[in-house]
Design a protein around this motif. Structure first.
Motif, PDB file in Angstrom:
ATOM      1  N   SER A 167      12.154  -6.670  -0.676  1.00 12.60           N
ATOM      2  CA  SER A 167      12.836  -5.782   0.274  1.00 12.60           C
ATOM      3  C   SER A 167      14.340  -5.796   0.080  1.00 12.60           C
ATOM      4  N   THR A 168      14.896  -6.899  -0.434  1.00  8.72           N
ATOM      5  CA  THR A 168      16.348  -6.972  -0.614  1.00  8.72           C
ATOM      6  C   THR A 168      16.829  -6.109  -1.783  1.00  8.72           C
ATOM      7  N   VAL A 169      15.903  -5.658  -2.623  1.00 11.95           N
ATOM      8  CA  VAL A 169      16.293  -4.763  -3.729  1.00 11.95           C
ATOM      9  C   VAL A 169      15.688  -3.374  -3.536  1.00 11.95           C
ATOM     10  N   GLY A 170      15.341  -3.065  -2.278  1.00 13.47           N
ATOM     11  CA  GLY A 170      14.923  -1.713  -1.945  1.00 13.47           C
ATOM     12  C   GLY A 170      13.473  -1.384  -2.212  1.00 13.47           C
ATOM     13  N   ILE A 171      12.621  -2.404  -2.399  1.00 10.58           N
ATOM     14  CA  ILE A 171      11.202  -2.147  -2.654  1.00 10.58           C
ATOM     15  C   ILE A 171      10.406  -2.575  -1.430  1.00 10.58           C
ATOM     16  N   ASN A 172       9.767  -1.608  -0.775  1.00 10.78           N
ATOM     17  CA  ASN A 172       9.025  -1.865   0.459  1.00 10.78           C
ATOM     18  C   ASN A 172       7.557  -2.111   0.135  1.00 10.78           C
ATOM     19  N   ILE A 173       7.059  -3.328   0.417  1.00 17.54           N
ATOM     20  CA  ILE A 173       5.655  -3.637   0.147  1.00 17.54           C
ATOM     21  C   ILE A 173       4.912  -4.018   1.416  1.00 17.54           C
ATOM     22  N   ARG A 174       5.490  -3.742   2.559  1.00 14.63           N
ATOM     23  CA  ARG A 174       4.879  -4.161   3.811  1.00 14.63           C
ATOM     24  C   ARG A 174       3.876  -3.136   4.327  1.00 14.63           C
ATOM     25  N   GLY A 175       2.998  -3.632   5.220  1.00 19.14           N
ATOM     26  CA  GLY A 175       2.008  -2.757   5.827  1.00 19.14           C
ATOM     27  C   GLY A 175       0.988  -2.260   4.816  1.00 19.14           C
ATOM     28  N   ARG A 176       0.725  -0.957   4.878  1.00 16.63           N
ATOM     29  CA  ARG A 176      -0.296  -0.362   4.016  1.00 16.63           C
ATOM     30  C   ARG A 176       0.147  -0.239   2.559  1.00 16.63           C
ATOM     31  N   ARG A 177       1.385  -0.573   2.309  1.00 21.92           N
ATOM     32  CA  ARG A 177       1.878  -0.466   0.938  1.00 21.92           C
ATOM     33  C   ARG A 177       1.525  -1.700   0.110  1.00 21.92           C
ATOM     34  N   SER A 178       0.806  -2.641   0.696  1.00 19.01           N
ATOM     35  CA  SER A 178       0.423  -3.827  -0.067  1.00 19.01           C
ATOM     36  C   SER A 178      -0.980  -4.283   0.310  1.00 19.01           C
TER      37      SER A 178
END
Length: 252
Positions: free
Chosen positions: A27-38
């Protein structure tokens, strides 16, 4: 690399296999993996249930992150394959551990086709094991920075070199106290507790990676005192039926 959008990027990672210092929350480099994205991938197709079970026990005592600042465990991970129970054996000396190693290779048979490998903690041990095998008439091939020099023979390399490789059978040799984990990290115990924990986790991950390179059969040997990463219950696992070394010659 790519604009943010649906199906813009696919990333897979396992921090339990991290061997280097590159630790960053995505998340600190702009990549969202939370919730349904992972999602967690929990089925192993690489190794048997028996090997996976002992490999996860080698990780007990450390905390690993989930690539985004949280923590992750191997709870729920499983394998659809079955095989022989892994072998955990100790010897009083490095020379007697040689007998365990050679005996295990002989018991497995048909190991000269590149299907078997021996993993050790340091490059010095690589040279010694290769000499052992050569003296015993077993073709040995070193695993270098670009992988094994040849596809045949018994491959020998350090735990670092085993990253990304797979074999039917693996021997982890010299899983001894002072080598796994490295005694050199003890200097951080009182002066830099965070660094000490990071180094211990890294060494534990090396052992985990080495153990999970084996698809069908795994043997873990040590001389002197065993690694503190090997819990006592694993030492009591049944030995291979083809073990060539008498248990009266060994001590735990």
């Amino acid at each position: 690399m790519t604009p943010i959008g649906p199906d813009d990027m696919f990333i897979v990672g396992d921090t339990h296999q991290r061997l280097y210092d590159n630790q960053v929350a995505l998340s600190t480099v702009g990549i969202n993996i939370r919730g349904r994205r992972s999602s967690r991938l929990t089925i192993s197709y690489r190794t048997t249930r028996e090997i996976l079970k002992v490999a996860t026990q080698l990780l007990i005592g450390e905390t690993y992150d989930d690539l985004d600042g949280g923590t992750d465990t191997l709870n729920g991970y499983r394998s659809l394959l079955h095989g022989a129970p892994p072998v955990f054996r100790g010897a009083p000396t490095w020379g007697r551990e040689r007998d365990l190693t050679i005996g295990q290779l002989r018991a497995w048979t048909n190991t000269s086709d590149g299907s078997a490998a021996i993993c050790v903690p340091t490059r010095e041990y690589v040279a010694e094991v290769i000499q052992w095998l050569t003296d015993d008439g077993i073709q040995a091939v070193e695993i270098g920075p670009d992988g094994p020099a040849r596809p045949d023979g018994v491959h020998v390399g350090t735990m670092h070199r085993f990253k990304g490789l797979e074999y039917q059978r693996v021997i982890i040799a010299s899983a001894s106290d002072g080598l796994v984990p490295r005694r050199a990290i003890d200097r951080y115990r009182d002066t830099d507790a965070k660094r000490y924990q990071q180094e211990r986790a890294r060494d534990r991950s090396r052992l985990f990676v080495a153990a999970t390179r084996a698809r069908d059969e795994l043997a873990v040997f040590w001389h002197g005192n065993r690694s503190s990463f090997i819990p006592a219950p694993l030492v009591g696992l049944p030995s291979s039926a083809g073990d060539q070394v008498s248990t009266t010659e060994l001590r735990r």
